[in-house]
Motif scaffolding. Structure first.
Motif, PDB file in Angstrom:
ATOM      1  N   LEU A 177      -0.295  -9.516  -0.573  1.00 25.65           N
ATOM      2  CA  LEU A 177       0.134  -8.141  -0.509  1.00 25.65           C
ATOM      3  C   LEU A 177      -1.226  -7.692   0.157  1.00 25.65           C
ATOM      4  O   LEU A 177      -2.328  -7.827  -0.210  1.00 25.65           O
ATOM      5  N   GLU A 178      -0.867  -6.408   0.822  1.00 22.02           N
ATOM      6  CA  GLU A 178      -2.091  -5.541   1.246  1.00 22.02           C
ATOM      7  C   GLU A 178      -2.133  -4.877   0.235  1.00 22.02           C
ATOM      8  O   GLU A 178      -1.808  -3.295   0.437  1.00 22.02           O
ATOM      9  N   ALA A 179      -2.891  -4.863  -0.870  1.00 16.83           N
ATOM     10  CA  ALA A 179      -3.115  -3.958  -2.045  1.00 16.83           C
ATOM     11  C   ALA A 179      -4.124  -4.439  -2.809  1.00 16.83           C
ATOM     12  O   ALA A 179      -4.652  -5.694  -2.755  1.00 16.83           O
ATOM     13  N   TYR A 216      -0.638  -0.860   1.333  1.00 15.83           N
ATOM     14  CA  TYR A 216      -0.020  -0.490   2.343  1.00 15.83           C
ATOM     15  C   TYR A 216       1.373  -1.564   2.823  1.00 15.83           C
ATOM     16  O   TYR A 216       0.980  -2.553   2.408  1.00 15.83           O
ATOM     17  N   ILE A 217       2.330  -0.776   3.272  1.00 15.07           N
ATOM     18  CA  ILE A 217       3.595  -1.416   3.501  1.00 15.07           C
ATOM     19  C   ILE A 217       3.833  -1.192   4.979  1.00 15.07           C
ATOM     20  O   ILE A 217       4.066  -0.175   5.404  1.00 15.07           O
ATOM     21  N   GLN A 218       4.173  -2.514   5.648  1.00 12.22           N
ATOM     22  CA  GLN A 218       4.372  -2.184   6.989  1.00 12.22           C
ATOM     23  C   GLN A 218       5.725  -1.519   7.165  1.00 12.22           C
ATOM     24  O   GLN A 218       6.727  -1.470   6.254  1.00 12.22           O
ATOM     25  N   PRO A 219       6.161  -0.743   8.394  1.00  9.59           N
ATOM     26  CA  PRO A 219       7.551  -0.123   8.638  1.00  9.59           C
ATOM     27  C   PRO A 219       8.564  -1.254   8.530  1.00  9.59           C
ATOM     28  O   PRO A 219       9.780  -0.766   8.292  1.00  9.59           O
ATOM     29  N   THR A 220       8.272  -2.142   9.126  1.00  9.11           N
ATOM     30  CA  THR A 220       9.377  -3.418   9.249  1.00  9.11           C
ATOM     31  C   THR A 220       9.607  -4.391   8.158  1.00  9.11           C
ATOM     32  O   THR A 220      10.160  -5.194   8.191  1.00  9.11           O
ATOM     33  N   ALA A 221       8.804  -3.832   6.920  1.00  7.22           N
ATOM     34  CA  ALA A 221       8.605  -4.818   5.884  1.00  7.22           C
ATOM     35  C   ALA A 221      10.053  -4.866   5.300  1.00  7.22           C
ATOM     36  O   ALA A 221      10.717  -3.870   5.004  1.00  7.22           O
ATOM     37  N   PRO A 222      10.465  -6.048   4.586  1.00  4.05           N
ATOM     38  CA  PRO A 222      11.828  -6.186   3.986  1.00  4.05           C
ATOM     39  C   PRO A 222      11.772  -5.735   2.598  1.00  4.05           C
ATOM     40  O   PRO A 222      10.817  -5.543   1.972  1.00  4.05           O
ATOM     41  N   ILE A 223      12.933  -5.515   1.838  1.00  3.76           N
ATOM     42  CA  ILE A 223      12.831  -5.002   0.701  1.00  3.76           C
ATOM     43  C   ILE A 223      12.259  -5.883  -0.317  1.00  3.76           C
ATOM     44  O   ILE A 223      11.719  -5.527  -1.334  1.00  3.76           O
ATOM     45  N   GLU A 224      12.182  -7.111  -0.112  1.00  4.41           N
ATOM     46  CA  GLU A 224      11.177  -8.240  -1.042  1.00  4.41           C
ATOM     47  C   GLU A 224       9.819  -7.830  -1.071  1.00  4.41           C
ATOM     48  O   GLU A 224       9.261  -8.068  -2.196  1.00  4.41           O
ATOM     49  N   CYS A 226      -1.630   5.089  -4.777  1.00  7.96           N
ATOM     50  CA  CYS A 226      -2.033   5.391  -3.583  1.00  7.96           C
ATOM     51  C   CYS A 226      -1.572   4.777  -2.536  1.00  7.96           C
ATOM     52  O   CYS A 226      -1.841   3.596  -2.596  1.00  7.96           O
ATOM     53  N   GLY A 227      -0.832   5.216  -1.348  1.00  6.65           N
ATOM     54  CA  GLY A 227      -0.894   4.312  -0.504  1.00  6.65           C
ATOM     55  C   GLY A 227       0.481   4.600   0.621  1.00  6.65           C
ATOM     56  O   GLY A 227       1.151   5.740   0.520  1.00  6.65           O
ATOM     57  N   ASP A 228       0.565   4.104   1.864  1.00 10.06           N
ATOM     58  CA  ASP A 228       1.372   4.208   2.813  1.00 10.06           C
ATOM     59  C   ASP A 228       2.713   3.383   2.568  1.00 10.06           C
ATOM     60  O   ASP A 228       2.709   2.091   2.585  1.00 10.06           O
ATOM     61  N   TRP A 229       3.761   3.883   2.010  1.00 10.55           N
ATOM     62  CA  TRP A 229       4.941   3.348   1.545  1.00 10.55           C
ATOM     63  C   TRP A 229       5.846   3.166   2.766  1.00 10.55           C
ATOM     64  O   TRP A 229       6.845   2.248   2.686  1.00 10.55           O
TER      65      TRP A 229
END
Length: 381
Positions: A46-48, A66-74, A99-102
């Motif tokens: 993960l990017e964490a 950081y989570i990408q806009p197109t990331a799946p629920i998994e 903290c981060g971009d969800w």
């Protein structure tokens, strides 16, 4: 990066994120603060990254993601598993800050019943993002974490979320000092300043550290051999007595440096009667003051009542606690005179003899006359 900081980073190349532009997460901790990376198998792909900072009586777990806009629920579930790992490792009194971009757009946030955190307004939509948002917020709420950020970007979305289990000691606001100039910064994100009231184990401005020689652990046998091996005859050839003394002291100091270890002593500059409750009241007062903004007239919606109540609580407890301390010092003047005089000497601002002394109408300025005046005064005692 400033050399005063330790850098903990997770580059995008070390995660399973496919996008190659930019990316990565980073946490910088001042070098005089005790902080280390908190390793987890859950964040391997993960990017964490998570850093555990030591506080005086607890720990602060700081997690950046950081989570990408197109990331799946998994992907969201994997991040929640990592947060569960952090929460399960925490002890009573520890602080968590996530903290981060969800990347959860189209979510509105309103104040909860306590007014400390925010609750999401998602609606009954069954789209993928709505399902993810409900799952994430429900999971973190069940873990006791409140969401504090309601700063919208250029498009009216709140993408960067701040969750903590200590909302009452936290303040989230738009950063005054920008790391990246606005004209070249990402329009999808707001630069945020998060303040959380805590006391790191190191780097506390109220403490100072000094180094002393620890003679109890000195190697006196080696020191004796060191002195015995020196030929002192050269000292007798010196004509200047001051030069001989300086040379002798140089030998002594050299031996101390070689055979006497040093120890660090930390001293607290706070008054001895300044306890944890008073520190907490001061933190609450500071947080309420920050909410007002620079001046009440700038923030017209600010409620000065909360700050004034916090200020009154702090001042009242400080006054009561200080008088209790003075009473305790007074009561121990006979049973523990050393403690009593330590307090008295600590209140003195100078150890010098006054330039003028007056007694029975006579004023003197010369040291010899001052000595006679003291002698006359104490002869009658």
């Amino acid at each position: 990066m400033s050399p005063e900081y330790k850098c903990f980073r997770k580059d995008r190349s070390n995660s399973n994120i496919e996008c190659v532009m930019g990316g990565g997460v980073l946490i910088a901790v001042r070098k005089d603060i005790d902080g280390d990376e908190f390793f987890m198998d859950e964040t391997k792909d993960l990017e964490a990254i998570c850093v555990r900072v030591s506080l005086t009586n607890s720990s602060l777990y700081l997690n950046c993601l950081y989570i990408q806009p197109t990331a799946p629920i998994e992907t969201y579930i994997d991040h929640l598993r990592a947060i569960d790992k952090i929460e399960d490792s925490m002890s009573l009194g520890d602080i968590s800050l996530y903290c981060g971009d969800w990347n959860l757009p189209n979510t509105k946030w309103i104040n909860d019943e306590d007014g400390l955190g925010l609750m999401p307004i998602i609606g009954d939509s069954e789209c993928a993002k709505a399902i993810v948002t409900r799952r994430v917020t429900d999971h973190l709420l069940n873990r006791g974490s409140s969401q504090l950020c309601n700063l919208t970007n250029k498009y009216g979305n709140v993408l960067d979320l701040i969750h903590t289990n200590m909302p009452e000691l936290s303040l989230v606001e738009k950063a005054d000092m920008l790391i990246i100039p606005e004209e070249i910064s990402d329009a999808a994100h707001v630069q945020i300043a998060v303040t959380i009231e805590c006391e790191p184990a190191l780097g506390n401005s109220n403490t100072s550290t000094k180094s002393i020689n620890c003679f109890k652990k000195a190697n006196f046998e080696e020191m004796r051999n060191f002195f015995g091996a020196i030929d002192y005859s050269y000292l007798y050839n010196m004509l200047d007595i001051n030069e001989m003394v300086d040379s002798l002291y140089a030998i002594l100091y050299d031996a101390i440096d070689k055979f006497v270890p040093k120890a660090s002593i930390r001293s607290n500059n706070k008054p001895i009667w300044y306890d944890n409750k008073l520190t907490n009241l001061k933190n609450v007062m500071s947080r309420q003051y920050k909410k007002l903004g620079n001046k009440p007239k700038v923030n017209r919606d600010a409620d000065e009542g909360d700050f004034k109540r916090a200020q009154a609580d702090f001042c009242e407890y400080q006054k009561i606690h200080y008088h209790e301390h003075i009473k305790d010092i007074s009561n121990c003047s006979k049973s523990d005179p050393k403690r009593f005089w330590k307090y008295i000497n600590g209140k003195r601002t100078s150890n010098t003899i006054p330039k003028k002394l007056s007694y029975e109408g006579t004023t003197v300025t010369e040291d010899r006359e001052k000595a006679k005046m003291f002698a006359n005064f104490f002869s009658s005692v």
